[in-house]
Design a protein around this motif. Structure first.
Motif, PDB file in Angstrom:
ATOM      1  N   CYS A 177      25.401  -7.711 -15.473  1.00 51.78           N
ATOM      2  CA  CYS A 177      24.260  -8.616 -15.355  1.00 51.78           C
ATOM      3  C   CYS A 177      24.456  -9.885 -16.163  1.00 51.78           C
ATOM      4  O   CYS A 177      25.261  -9.931 -17.091  1.00 51.78           O
ATOM      5  N   ASN A 178      23.710 -10.901 -15.765  1.00 51.18           N
ATOM      6  CA  ASN A 178      23.744 -12.184 -16.454  1.00 51.18           C
ATOM      7  C   ASN A 178      22.720 -12.214 -17.574  1.00 51.18           C
ATOM      8  O   ASN A 178      21.554 -11.861 -17.369  1.00 51.18           O
ATOM      9  N   PHE A 179      23.164 -12.638 -18.760  1.00 54.11           N
ATOM     10  CA  PHE A 179      22.236 -13.029 -19.809  1.00 54.11           C
ATOM     11  C   PHE A 179      22.036 -14.538 -19.623  1.00 54.11           C
ATOM     12  O   PHE A 179      22.974 -15.306 -19.788  1.00 54.11           O
ATOM     13  N   ASP A 180      20.842 -14.920 -19.210  1.00 56.93           N
ATOM     14  CA  ASP A 180      20.557 -16.334 -18.957  1.00 56.93           C
ATOM     15  C   ASP A 180      20.011 -16.973 -20.224  1.00 56.93           C
ATOM     16  O   ASP A 180      18.916 -16.632 -20.673  1.00 56.93           O
ATOM     17  N   CYS A 181      20.797 -17.896 -20.779  1.00 56.62           N
ATOM     18  CA  CYS A 181      20.416 -18.509 -22.052  1.00 56.62           C
ATOM     19  C   CYS A 181      19.952 -19.941 -21.817  1.00 56.62           C
ATOM     20  O   CYS A 181      20.602 -20.688 -21.078  1.00 56.62           O
ATOM     21  N   ASN A 182      18.835 -20.294 -22.429  1.00 54.35           N
ATOM     22  CA  ASN A 182      18.413 -21.696 -22.465  1.00 54.35           C
ATOM     23  C   ASN A 182      17.623 -21.902 -23.753  1.00 54.35           C
ATOM     24  O   ASN A 182      17.587 -20.999 -24.602  1.00 54.35           O
ATOM     25  N   ASP A 183      16.990 -23.073 -23.898  1.00 55.52           N
ATOM     26  CA  ASP A 183      16.384 -23.361 -25.207  1.00 55.52           C
ATOM     27  C   ASP A 183      15.189 -22.460 -25.529  1.00 55.52           C
ATOM     28  O   ASP A 183      14.742 -22.415 -26.666  1.00 55.52           O
ATOM     29  N   SER A 184      14.671 -21.713 -24.523  1.00 52.68           N
ATOM     30  CA  SER A 184      13.556 -20.815 -24.847  1.00 52.68           C
ATOM     31  C   SER A 184      14.017 -19.423 -25.275  1.00 52.68           C
ATOM     32  O   SER A 184      13.222 -18.644 -25.791  1.00 52.68           O
ATOM     33  N   GLY A 185      15.292 -19.105 -25.054  1.00 54.05           N
ATOM     34  CA  GLY A 185      15.783 -17.807 -25.505  1.00 54.05           C
ATOM     35  C   GLY A 185      16.816 -17.214 -24.559  1.00 54.05           C
ATOM     36  O   GLY A 185      17.455 -17.935 -23.792  1.00 54.05           O
ATOM     37  N   ILE A 186      16.948 -15.904 -24.623  1.00 57.56           N
ATOM     38  CA  ILE A 186      17.931 -15.195 -23.792  1.00 57.56           C
ATOM     39  C   ILE A 186      17.172 -14.234 -22.878  1.00 57.56           C
ATOM     40  O   ILE A 186      16.422 -13.372 -23.354  1.00 57.56           O
ATOM     41  N   ALA A 187      17.349 -14.411 -21.561  1.00 60.22           N
ATOM     42  CA  ALA A 187      16.620 -13.597 -20.584  1.00 60.22           C
ATOM     43  C   ALA A 187      17.614 -12.826 -19.716  1.00 60.22           C
ATOM     44  O   ALA A 187      18.770 -13.233 -19.556  1.00 60.22           O
ATOM     45  N   LEU A 188      17.139 -11.726 -19.193  1.00 57.04           N
ATOM     46  CA  LEU A 188      17.974 -10.913 -18.305  1.00 57.04           C
ATOM     47  C   LEU A 188      17.092 -10.308 -17.231  1.00 57.04           C
ATOM     48  O   LEU A 188      15.994  -9.834 -17.524  1.00 57.04           O
ATOM     49  N   GLN A 189      17.547 -10.395 -15.989  1.00 57.77           N
ATOM     50  CA  GLN A 189      16.837  -9.695 -14.919  1.00 57.77           C
ATOM     51  C   GLN A 189      17.879  -9.015 -14.050  1.00 57.77           C
ATOM     52  O   GLN A 189      18.848  -9.660 -13.621  1.00 57.77           O
ATOM     53  N   ALA A 190      17.705  -7.730 -13.799  1.00 60.65           N
ATOM     54  CA  ALA A 190      18.679  -7.018 -12.966  1.00 60.65           C
ATOM     55  C   ALA A 190      18.036  -5.811 -12.312  1.00 60.65           C
ATOM     56  O   ALA A 190      17.167  -5.151 -12.896  1.00 60.65           O
ATOM     57  N   MET A 191      18.482  -5.545 -11.078  1.00 62.16           N
ATOM     58  CA  MET A 191      18.021  -4.356 -10.355  1.00 62.16           C
ATOM     59  C   MET A 191      19.042  -3.236 -10.537  1.00 62.16           C
ATOM     60  O   MET A 191      20.224  -3.507 -10.720  1.00 62.16           O
ATOM     61  N   ASP A 192      18.591  -2.009 -10.414  1.00 59.02           N
ATOM     62  CA  ASP A 192      19.551  -0.903 -10.412  1.00 59.02           C
ATOM     63  C   ASP A 192      20.221  -0.880  -9.024  1.00 59.02           C
ATOM     64  O   ASP A 192      19.746  -1.532  -8.095  1.00 59.02           O
ATOM     65  N   ASN A 193      21.309  -0.129  -8.919  1.00 62.22           N
ATOM     66  CA  ASN A 193      22.102  -0.103  -7.679  1.00 62.22           C
ATOM     67  C   ASN A 193      21.304   0.269  -6.440  1.00 62.22           C
ATOM     68  O   ASN A 193      21.551  -0.241  -5.362  1.00 62.22           O
ATOM     69  N   SER A 194      20.337   1.155  -6.588  1.00 59.57           N
ATOM     70  CA  SER A 194      19.590   1.598  -5.409  1.00 59.57           C
ATOM     71  C   SER A 194      18.357   0.738  -5.128  1.00 59.57           C
ATOM     72  O   SER A 194      17.582   1.043  -4.217  1.00 59.57           O
ATOM     73  N   HIS A 195      18.164  -0.320  -5.923  1.00 59.06           N
ATOM     74  CA  HIS A 195      17.072  -1.281  -5.692  1.00 59.06           C
ATOM     75  C   HIS A 195      15.685  -0.633  -5.772  1.00 59.06           C
ATOM     76  O   HIS A 195      14.774  -0.994  -5.035  1.00 59.06           O
ATOM     77  N   VAL A 196      15.563   0.327  -6.654  1.00 59.84           N
ATOM     78  CA  VAL A 196      14.284   1.000  -6.859  1.00 59.84           C
ATOM     79  C   VAL A 196      13.599   0.457  -8.120  1.00 59.84           C
ATOM     80  O   VAL A 196      12.389   0.331  -8.196  1.00 59.84           O
ATOM     81  N   ALA A 197      14.420   0.098  -9.104  1.00 55.65           N
ATOM     82  CA  ALA A 197      13.890  -0.364 -10.390  1.00 55.65           C
ATOM     83  C   ALA A 197      14.453  -1.740 -10.738  1.00 55.65           C
ATOM     84  O   ALA A 197      15.522  -2.128 -10.271  1.00 55.65           O
ATOM     85  N   LEU A 198      13.688  -2.456 -11.548  1.00 54.40           N
ATOM     86  CA  LEU A 198      14.100  -3.784 -11.998  1.00 54.40           C
ATOM     87  C   LEU A 198      13.905  -3.863 -13.517  1.00 54.40           C
ATOM     88  O   LEU A 198      12.882  -3.426 -14.034  1.00 54.40           O
TER      89      LEU A 198
END
Lengths: 14, 257
Positions: free
Chosen positions: B26-47
């Motif tokens: 997954c990507n850790f998306d960094c910008n001036d507000s902080g470090i964010a991460l969004q990712a789904m599990d392989n079966s697309h049931v959970a985020l």
């Protein structure tokens, strides 16, 4: 019978 | 470039530990507000949705948007080398090939430094709508873990039912059925044991226990967990961190045919 939903059917691509 | 320092590696170690079995790359998306991460599990049931705000770090510097594509299994191997009380500094260039991690044990004058190879991850970003939930339940995170573990012995699913009388977790399986009911409980001297139920209307939804027990790996991050439910939308499980940072899990409900 219950079916597991997909998160993608609730949250669209942004 | 990114430079972000945490007083104790503990927070980052625990957060990565909590999600590494659910999502792999997954990507850790960094910008001036902080470090964010969004990712789904392989079966697309959970985020998974994590936000570590700039205020959680001191100092925090990130002049432009940087995506750090990380394999969490590899990151876990590197983080294993960090002591819980070490200071942790994350550093990366603007178009990085590696994430630089420095662990410092100030008491021992010991400094360890690792470079973790990054990868290009083309990840779909989902829009999570703002939701007025029908029920919001705050409860001890250890209690939620115990309930999911106990009911997992009965069945692979749990029905969570919130009413004005309380919240009921129930499971039916081959060997029988079981349920746990919690009522609102606000001990003045033990705020960590608070159970609070905010309800605008009664709601009952069924979820996979396999995912819920997985979310409970975030338990060391926070004494309390928040469950937010509305009819026919994903459950949100939130572990709040200091200063408005958070680790959230969303889980699609099971739906009757």
């Amino acid at each position: 019978k219950v079916k597991q939903g997909s998160i993608m059917s609730f949250f669209g691509s942004s | 470039m990114l430079e972000a320092r945490l007083d104790t590696a503990n927070l980052f170690k625990s957060a990565v530990d909590a999600i590494k079995d659910l999502v792999q790359d997954c990507n850790f998306d960094c910008n001036d507000s902080g470090i964010a991460l969004q990712a789904m599990d392989n079966s697309h049931v959970a985020l998974v949705s994590m936000m570590l705000k700039a205020e959680a770090f001191s100092p925090f510097r990130c002049d432009r948007n940087i995506a750090l594509g990380v394999n969490l299994t590899s990151l876990t191997k590197v983080l294993r080398a960090a002591g819980r009380d070490d200071t942790l500094t994350l550093k990366a260039e603007d178009a990085p090939d590696v994430l630089n991690l420095v662990f410092e044990a100030t008491a021992q004058d010991r400094i360890s430094e690792y470079d973790l190879k990054l990868m290009d991850i083309d990840q779909e970003h989902l829009g999570i709508p703002d939701t007025e939930y029908a029920a919001t339940i705050s409860m001890p995170s250890a209690e939620f873990k115990r309930i999911t573990t106990d009911l997992m012995a009965m069945s692979e699913s749990v029905t969570i039912e919130a009413t004005k009388d309380g919240v009921k977790f129930s499971s039916t399986g081959d060997i029988g059925n079981g349920s746990i009911t919690l009522r609102q409980h606000t001990p003045v001297d033990k705020p960590n044991e608070t159970v609070e139920i905010e309800l605008s209307e009664p709601v009952a939804l069924t979820f996979s226990l396999k995912y819920l027990t997985n979310f409970c790996k975030a338990q060391p991050l926070s004494n309390q967990v928040k469950l937010c439910l509305s009819a026919e939308v994903p459950l949100m499980v939130e572990y709040g961190l200091e200063g408005g940072s958070y680790l959230r899990f969303y889980l699609a409900p099971k739906i009757g045919d």
